[in-house]
Design a protein around this motif. Structure first.
Motif, PDB file in Angstrom:
ATOM      1  N   ARG A   1     -42.690  46.813  21.894  1.00 24.74           N
ATOM      2  CA  ARG A   1     -43.039  46.848  20.475  1.00 24.74           C
ATOM      3  C   ARG A   1     -42.893  48.242  19.867  1.00 24.74           C
ATOM      4  N   ASP A   2     -42.735  49.241  20.720  1.00 30.76           N
ATOM      5  CA  ASP A   2     -42.732  50.601  20.198  1.00 30.76           C
ATOM      6  C   ASP A   2     -41.403  50.958  19.541  1.00 30.76           C
ATOM      7  N   CYS A   3     -41.489  51.865  18.588  1.00 28.93           N
ATOM      8  CA  CYS A   3     -40.321  52.381  17.867  1.00 28.93           C
ATOM      9  C   CYS A   3     -40.442  53.901  17.907  1.00 28.93           C
ATOM     10  N   ALA A   4     -39.489  54.552  18.575  1.00 31.66           N
ATOM     11  CA  ALA A   4     -39.604  55.989  18.838  1.00 31.66           C
ATOM     12  C   ALA A   4     -38.478  56.746  18.153  1.00 31.66           C
ATOM     13  N   ARG A   5     -38.778  57.951  17.733  1.00 30.63           N
ATOM     14  CA  ARG A   5     -37.754  58.812  17.133  1.00 30.63           C
ATOM     15  C   ARG A   5     -37.904  60.229  17.673  1.00 30.63           C
TER      16      ARG A   5
ATOM     17  N   VAL B   1     -31.739  63.090  13.754  1.00 30.54           N
ATOM     18  CA  VAL B   1     -32.895  62.367  14.287  1.00 30.54           C
ATOM     19  C   VAL B   1     -32.407  61.005  14.778  1.00 30.54           C
ATOM     20  N   VAL B   2     -32.709  60.673  16.015  1.00 28.61           N
ATOM     21  CA  VAL B   2     -32.345  59.383  16.605  1.00 28.61           C
ATOM     22  C   VAL B   2     -33.584  58.515  16.686  1.00 28.61           C
ATOM     23  N   VAL B   3     -33.421  57.230  16.381  1.00 27.69           N
ATOM     24  CA  VAL B   3     -34.522  56.282  16.490  1.00 27.69           C
ATOM     25  C   VAL B   3     -34.118  55.171  17.458  1.00 27.69           C
ATOM     26  N   ILE B   4     -35.055  54.752  18.312  1.00 27.45           N
ATOM     27  CA  ILE B   4     -34.855  53.654  19.258  1.00 27.45           C
ATOM     28  C   ILE B   4     -36.071  52.742  19.165  1.00 27.45           C
ATOM     29  N   CYS B   5     -35.828  51.462  18.912  1.00 29.77           N
ATOM     30  CA  CYS B   5     -36.926  50.520  18.714  1.00 29.77           C
ATOM     31  C   CYS B   5     -36.785  49.317  19.640  1.00 29.77           C
ATOM     32  N   GLY B   6     -37.897  48.935  20.258  1.00 29.84           N
ATOM     33  CA  GLY B   6     -37.913  47.737  21.081  1.00 29.84           C
ATOM     34  C   GLY B   6     -37.327  47.967  22.460  1.00 29.84           C
ATOM     35  N   GLY B   7     -36.878  46.871  23.071  1.00 25.37           N
ATOM     36  CA  GLY B   7     -36.371  46.902  24.432  1.00 25.37           C
ATOM     37  C   GLY B   7     -37.178  45.958  25.302  1.00 25.37           C
ATOM     38  N   ALA B   8     -37.157  46.175  26.604  1.00 23.57           N
ATOM     39  CA  ALA B   8     -37.819  45.269  27.539  1.00 23.57           C
ATOM     40  C   ALA B   8     -38.394  46.040  28.717  1.00 23.57           C
ATOM     41  N   PRO B   9     -39.443  45.502  29.339  1.00 25.01           N
ATOM     42  CA  PRO B   9     -39.927  46.120  30.587  1.00 25.01           C
ATOM     43  C   PRO B   9     -38.819  46.167  31.634  1.00 25.01           C
ATOM     44  N   LYS B  10     -38.900  47.110  32.520  1.00 27.39           N
ATOM     45  CA  LYS B  10     -37.822  47.313  33.490  1.00 27.39           C
ATOM     46  C   LYS B  10     -37.572  46.086  34.369  1.00 27.39           C
TER      47      LYS B  10
END
Length: 620
Positions: free
Chosen positions: A375-379, A350-359
């Protein structure tokens, strides 16, 4: 008639690419610049992304005189700017118990830790870049390096750009790097050596090696790569080799050659060209080795499963909408712990990716507009044929943060900013509050705000889990040189230690398990073989098997929010015997190198949620 809009130019370029192949871009040299200035050109147009830093012999006011040797003092800073005072510090969630604590380990690390890795001889290696000019640590006068970019040939650079840091004493030893390591990559090899790759200008095709000893220094192999590797990702493979993915204008991959060898060519991977946009947003791609031996590749907002043996993408995964996750969007990501207890076959990755920035965060930043971080945190569970991203919101948006796996299997999200993106001066609102993410909990209660730091850790900061289960936090430089005054975010050389909640409860540190070093097998941990040892716990009552887990942690190479090769395994017990206050246990080693590539790992015993001091164990 005016010039056509930039969007139209890009559209025409892609049409020509589709009809003519890669020759169109090669002819006009869009993606393969050769001069230093070109390195600061945007992928699709001719405007500079950042100002090329100029090296100067003028130091900050209050710095040590030019003839000083060793560590020089930190220049006095001015009053904090309005931007520096605009921070995000969430109330600590004390409902779940202790919230951790912060201490200063060192007031001056000599260099700002753009890159950091913990090695098995009790030291952390920190380094930045020669591009920013003077650091606060001098090399010995008889051991300076030749500056390859100085106007006058033979000019010497006597400033250290790398140090070995003793995280127990705060002691420093300068290390000598010959070529520029700006925004480079790295990993630990099966013998525990740091193999460090790429960088900027004369360093872009270099492989460097540093062994774990108190007198070792960097060894460099120039011209190792076919293509420059700047902002690339280095991954350890099951066979002991390393593979390099991407980098600026490098839409390809190649293996790290053995010492004395060099690569004639790289292997094109169109996925990286396809995920490049007008500000790139696909640098430092997230790459994870999966139990199958395939690789998970994530760039910008897309991901695939890649079979390196056949050089083919074997599976396209759903798009992760909402913005960009790689540099300069700079989200946080890791492979969740692989639980080997009571599983038949491979554990589910399972991979999790959290945060980042608008394009468009970088474009807006060029005009001093700083968009809120994602603000999202996806897995995503990659074992499922219909795998989908499942998202939930963090307590605060975050870009340029770090994500570390703690020995317990929980994740620590720390540092970074709530607005903007990566780049000199492109971030605002430092997030001072670390967040504990408990992946085994139900959606909602997974996030918990912990005790806040008082130090902003923005662009070019780094962090690492230490053997004592605390966290080392260092670096931060949003400037094109070492600046300590008259800037929003001064260059940061202070080093902190964060003590997580599991060691903050009264008596927790005194009652943690202690591994009996003499009981550890002298030949390390073999794949699929039993591994027996002892540990003791002084607390009462006794700890039963259900209270205990044994975890195996691969320390990452951390830079720019990307923790390369980080992974944690939870091992399977085959026996558990109490003998007074001592416990004789046996666990199964990982069944194959696809689960844990060969090398040195930190072994922890976690008893009632409190980890022991980790011990280095070789897995082979």
């Amino acid at each position: 008639m005016g010039s056509p809009p930039r969007s139209a130019v890009i559209a025409v370029a892609f049409l020509l690419l589709a009809s003519s192949g890669e020759a169109f871009f090669d002819i006009f040299n869009f993606f393969h610049p050769h001069s230093e200035t070109d390195y600061f050109q945007n992928a699709f147009e001719g405007t500079p992304e950042q100002t090329v830093p100029t090296q100067t012999e003028q130091e900050e006011r209050g710095a040590a005189p030019a003839l000083a040797t060793g560590l020089t003092r930190v220049p006095a800073g001015g009053p904090p700017s309005k931007a520096a005072q605009d921070t995000v510090a969430l109330p600590a969630d004390k409902g779940g118990g202790a919230v951790g604590s912060w201490t200063i380990v060192s007031e001056n690390s000599g260099v700002s830790a753009m890159h950091m890795v913990v090695m098995r001889h009790g030291k952390a290696v920190m380094f930045d870049t020669s591009t920013t000019g003077r650091s606060l640590m001098r090399l010995p006068q008889d051991n300076c390096r030749i500056d390859p970019r100085a106007k006058e040939e033979g000019t010497m650079d006597c400033w250290a750009h790398s140090v070995e840091f003793d995280y127990n004493t705060g002691g420093l030893r300068p290390l000598k790097i010959l070529t520029d390591t700006w925004c480079s990559s790295g990993a630990l090899d099966p013998d525990g050596n740091l193999v460090q790759t790429g960088g900027y200008f004369e360093g872009e095709k270099v492989v460097r090696t540093l062994s774990p000893c108190d007198t070792c220094d960097w060894l460099e192999q120039p011209n190792s790569f076919a293509e420059g590797r700047w902002y690339a990702t280095q991954v350890a493979l099951p066979d002991g080799r390393f593979i390099m993915f991407g980098g600026r204008r490098a839409f390809s991959y190649e293996y790290v050659p053995w010492p004395g060898k060099s690569n004639d060519k790289a292997v094109r991977l169109p996925f990286f060209r396809e995920t490049t946009d007008d500000v790139e947003n696909n640098l430092y791609p997230f790459v994870n080795l999966l139990p199958s031996g395939n690789l998970f590749l994530f760039a910008n907002d897309r991901s695939v499963i890649f079979d390196a043996k056949s050089s083919k993408i074997v599976r396209e995964l759903p798009k992760l909408d909402g913005g960009s996750r790689n540099y300069p969007g700079s989200a946080m990501s890791t492979l969740l712990p692989l639980d080997l207890r009571n599983v038949t076959g491979d554990p589910e990755p399972v991979v999790v990716i959290c945060g980042g920035a608008p394009k468009k965060a970088f474009r807006k930043g060029e005009n001093n507009t700083f968009l809120p971080a994602l603000r999202d945190c996806a897995r995503i569970n990659l074992a499922r044929p219909d795998a989908q991203w499942e998202s939930e919101d963090m307590p605060v948006g975050r870009v340029m943060g770090d994500m570390l796996i703690l020995p317990t299997g929980d994740l620590l999200l720390l540092s970074g900013a709530a607005k903007g993106c990566a780049g000199w001066g492109f971030g605002r609102q430092p997030v001072l509050t670390p967040i504990l993410y408990s992946p085994r909990k139900a959606e909602g209660p997974r996030f918990r705000a912990l005790a806040s730091s008082t130090i902003a850790r923005m662009y070019h900061s780094s962090s690492a889990v230490l053997p004592d289960a605390t966290v080392l936090v260092a670096g931060g430089n949003a400037n094109a040189a070492y600046n300590f005054s008259d800037v929003d975010f001064p260059t940061e050389v202070r080093v902190e230690r964060f003590t997580p909640p599991y060691l903050s409860d009264d008596g927790a540190a005194d009652n943690r398990a202690v591994i009996d070093l003499a009981s550890l097998p002298v030949d390390g941990m073999r794949y699929g073989a039993p591994f027996a040892f002892r540990f003791s716990v002084t607390s009462e009552p006794a700890v039963v098997e259900a209270d205990v887990k044994v975890t195996l942690y691969a320390p990452p190479f951390t830079t720019h929010g990307c923790s390369m090769n980080q992974r944690l395994l939870i091992l399977h017990f085959t026996s558990y015997v109490q003998e007074g206050r001592s416990y004789r246990v046996c666990v199964d080693g990982p069944g194959k190198p696809e689960l844990a590539p060969r090398g040195y790992y930190l072994l922890f015993v976690v008893a009632k949620g409190v980890p022991s001091v980790g011990v280095w164990v070789k897995v082979w």
